[in-house]
Each structure stands twice: as C-alpha cells, then as structure tokens.
Scaffold this motif. Sequence first.
Motif, mmCIF file in Angstrom:
data_model
loop_
_atom_site.group_PDB
_atom_site.id
_atom_site.type_symbol
_atom_site.label_atom_id
_atom_site.label_comp_id
_atom_site.label_asym_id
_atom_site.label_seq_id
_atom_site.Cartn_x
_atom_site.Cartn_y
_atom_site.Cartn_z
ATOM 1 N N MET A 205 75.058 108.969 19.944
ATOM 2 C CA MET A 205 75.650 108.185 21.031
ATOM 3 C C MET A 205 76.717 107.222 20.522
ATOM 4 S SD MET A 205 72.310 107.057 23.226
ATOM 5 C CE MET A 205 71.226 108.257 24.012
ATOM 6 N N ALA A 206 76.508 106.653 19.333
ATOM 7 C CA ALA A 206 77.367 105.585 18.829
ATOM 8 C C ALA A 206 78.729 106.122 18.421
ATOM 9 C CB ALA A 206 76.697 104.893 17.651
ATOM 10 N N GLY A 207 79.761 105.352 18.725
ATOM 11 C CA GLY A 207 81.114 105.751 18.381
ATOM 12 C C GLY A 207 81.608 105.071 17.134
ATOM 13 N N GLY A 208 82.919 105.007 16.956
ATOM 14 C CA GLY A 208 83.525 104.383 15.794
ATOM 15 C C GLY A 208 83.713 102.896 16.010
ATOM 16 N N ALA A 209 84.558 102.301 15.177
ATOM 17 C CA ALA A 209 84.788 100.863 15.249
ATOM 18 C C ALA A 209 85.380 100.487 16.592
ATOM 19 C CB ALA A 209 85.716 100.423 14.117
ATOM 20 N N GLY A 210 84.876 99.408 17.187
ATOM 21 C CA GLY A 210 85.337 98.997 18.506
ATOM 22 C C GLY A 210 86.334 97.867 18.471
ATOM 23 N N SER A 211 86.673 97.350 17.295
ATOM 24 C CA SER A 211 87.544 96.191 17.207
ATOM 25 C C SER A 211 88.486 96.354 16.031
ATOM 26 C CB SER A 211 86.715 94.909 17.034
ATOM 27 O OG SER A 211 87.534 93.823 16.662
ATOM 28 N N GLY A 212 89.687 95.840 16.169
ATOM 29 C CA GLY A 212 90.643 95.874 15.077
ATOM 30 C C GLY A 212 90.477 94.725 14.117
ATOM 31 N N VAL A 213 89.524 93.835 14.397
ATOM 32 C CA VAL A 213 89.328 92.650 13.569
ATOM 33 C C VAL A 213 88.311 92.910 12.474
ATOM 34 C CG1 VAL A 213 88.615 90.237 13.567
ATOM 35 C CG2 VAL A 213 89.952 91.137 15.479
ATOM 36 N N GLY A 214 87.162 93.460 12.837
ATOM 37 C CA GLY A 214 86.110 93.721 11.868
ATOM 38 C C GLY A 214 86.161 95.141 11.343
ATOM 39 N N THR A 215 85.159 95.494 10.539
ATOM 40 C CA THR A 215 85.109 96.838 9.961
ATOM 41 C C THR A 215 84.006 97.680 10.566
ATOM 42 O OG1 THR A 215 83.658 96.058 8.195
ATOM 43 C CG2 THR A 215 86.019 96.011 7.759
ATOM 44 N N GLY A 216 83.155 97.092 11.371
ATOM 45 C CA GLY A 216 82.006 97.817 11.891
ATOM 46 C C GLY A 216 82.279 98.437 13.251
ATOM 47 N N GLY A 217 81.254 99.010 13.820
ATOM 48 C CA GLY A 217 81.269 99.597 15.138
ATOM 49 C C GLY A 217 79.836 99.755 15.562
ATOM 50 N N MET A 218 79.591 100.411 16.694
ATOM 51 C CA MET A 218 78.216 100.551 17.152
ATOM 52 C C MET A 218 77.380 101.391 16.193
ATOM 53 S SD MET A 218 76.276 99.241 19.376
ATOM 54 C CE MET A 218 77.464 98.552 20.536
ATOM 55 N N ILE A 219 78.014 102.331 15.502
ATOM 56 C CA ILE A 219 77.255 103.173 14.575
ATOM 57 C C ILE A 219 76.659 102.335 13.444
ATOM 58 C CG2 ILE A 219 79.329 103.757 13.243
ATOM 59 C CD1 ILE A 219 76.200 105.962 13.859
ATOM 60 N N THR A 220 77.397 101.335 12.959
ATOM 61 C CA THR A 220 76.851 100.510 11.886
ATOM 62 C C THR A 220 75.666 99.689 12.382
ATOM 63 O OG1 THR A 220 78.251 98.564 12.263
ATOM 64 C CG2 THR A 220 79.161 100.309 10.875
ATOM 65 N N LYS A 221 75.657 99.342 13.647
ATOM 66 C CA LYS A 221 74.543 98.572 14.212
ATOM 67 C C LYS A 221 73.312 99.459 14.378
ATOM 68 C CE LYS A 221 77.864 95.522 16.393
ATOM 69 N NZ LYS A 221 78.843 95.906 15.348
#
Length: 381
Positions: A205-221
């Motif tokens: 379900m989780a995609g890639g990074a959602g922000s241009g500021v950080g390095t994470g995304g929902m997958i990392t969570k």
Amino acid sequence: MTDALKHARRIVVKVGSSLVTNEGRGVDAEAIGTWCRQLAALSRQGKEVIMVSSGAIAEGMKRLGWASRPKELHELQAAAAVGQMGLVQMYESKLSEHGIGSAQVLLTHADLADRERYLNARSTLLTLLGLHVIPVINENDTVVNDEIKFGDNDTLGALVANLVEADALVILTDQRGLYSADPRKNPDARFIDVAQAGDPVLEQMAGGAGSGVGTGGMITKILAAKRAAGSGASTVIAWGREPDVLLRLAQGESIGTALLAGTAKLAARKQWMADHLQLRGAVTVDDGAAIKLRDEGKSLLPIGVVGVEGDFHRGDVIAVRTAAGVEIARGLANYASTEARLIARKASSQIEALLGFTNEPELIHRDNLVLTGSAAPALQG
C-alpha cells in the motif's frame, strides 16, 4: 489501538522534517512549542518520553540560503552542522518554558549496531529518563555518510524504541495516516485505522517519499513499525498538526493509523535476544546466583561469579554456567573479561574502588539476559 498508547509508560515520538521546518521554511517555533507542551504534560503524568526529531539539514539549508536540498555529501553535512544549532536550541527553550529539562543525543545506526556503544547509549537514555529529562535525538548527519544518502529518522525512531524497550512509537507526519493508495492521486483510497505491524500487504500500500524536504515516505514508516514490533512496541502514524495529538492518544483516543505489535514486549525482547546472540565468552556462577537468575528473574551481580572464561568486551554476549558446566543463560556483559575477573566474588559497592569507575552495578542486567536450555521458561508477555 486505545490500549497501545493509553497504557504505554515509555513512548518514543518521531517528528518529520516537513513538520519541524514548516515545509523547509526553517524551524517552526510554534509547532515545536506545541509538541513540547504535550511532551511536558505527558512527563508530568508519569510517562517517559523521547523525541526523535528530523529537521537539522532543512534548517541548515534555510540558514545558508539554499533553496533546494544539495546532492554533495559534504554540503549535506555542512547543512546538518549549521541546522543542528537552531534545532536543539528551539527544543531546549520550549521545554524549559514548562519546567522540563532536555538533552541532545546524536546517534547513528552504527552506534546501535555496535554492542558496546549500544549499551552506552541505552544507559545514557535510561539515566536521562530517570532524571525526568526529555532526550531529543537526531541522526548525527554531520559525520555519517550512508545514513544521509539512504537513512531516515523513521528507522532511527524504531531503533531507539527497541533500544529503550519503549511501549509505543508515535510517528508524526504530514499525512493523516496510512491509506490503501496515495489519496492525492486516487480518490478511492481507503484509510487504514488499524492493522498488524509487519503485514506484507501494508508495504504494498505504501508509496514513495511524500515530501521534497525529508528523505522518508510512508514506506519507511511501515518498515519502522515492523522493526519496532520486533521488540513488542506498537506504532501510531498520525498527522503532526492534529490538535493535542499526543495527549489525546495517551488518553486512548483513536487517531491516525495504529500498527499493532503481535507479541508482548517482554516476550519479543527475549525472543530477539535468543535468536541473535553469539557467544564471546562465559562466566561460572555459584548456586545462589543460579537460583536468583533461574527462579527469581534477578540480574547477575559480580559477587555471584566464581569464574570467567574467554576474552570479551563490554556489550559482548556471554554464557552463564553453573559450577557443573550447565549453561542456564546468555546476556550482554556490562564489563570486559579483564574487568570481570577483577570484580568477581566482590560486592557491587566495590566496583569503583577496584576498577576506578562503575558502568553498572550488575555484570549482566536482567533486561539484557535470557534464560537458555532447561532453565528457559515458555516465552510469555
């Protein structure tokens, strides 16, 4: 979900760069003040809280006047060094407004992979919590390289949760929680209220990074929740600007996505230790110490040790054996073999006089010890 946070005594809170820096505009004093007010309130309720905060690189970019995240490693490290100043100052000032002390702790993943540094970091954090000080942890981006390229503070938050045996990990993000698909692209995306941490479906379900500021995304969570569950900690992923989100979660309110650990904390930690420990040496204990370990669940004190075998260092795994040579436990040594030989058969109060320092009063603390063989009970929570 309500039980996961309501009854949690020790909580690790991780907040992302986009929230801390208001999408890269610089440290958001109002937002940090709001979280610090809640952290202080939780501390006064008797809960132990640790903050894992991103934002150093983003704050450094703002202070240096950089509009976009640099790609060169030395520039990222420079931004981290500049930004860390403002980040820690803000947490310190906002927590002090509520009469709460704070401490800066910079860690890398390597710190938690090395057993001696692992024990040192654990001892420091537990001491700070015992002093009612709130640790503010960030990755030591100034000196590391692969963590900046590939790492993220979601993973660091999970590692800290494992390190201090937290009951829960709260990941505050710029999203409401986990959806079955990206809600910004798919109007049919379904919100996930609760699920089992480690469920393979979640990673799909989780995609890639959602922000241009950080390095994470929902997958990392999702992966962080899976890692935290390995030591029995449940995870909540929630919107960081939800009013009083931490206080409401602690009251049992359902907010965000709860990813529940399938194994109770104690059983998970003991199983992790049993599966991962490799022997570096051994100690022989007298009958009294064996009974305390096996039947009473006590720590191993130096006074109960009658023999030391092998060449091991602080943080290495050693076996505990009876005088008959039967292994009854394994655990992480608080002292090297040379030190253990000096303090064997001695009271803990004599350690400093014998060694010139004291790491811990125990040779092996009960939290870092697992019974083996016939001495091992069935793993229970």
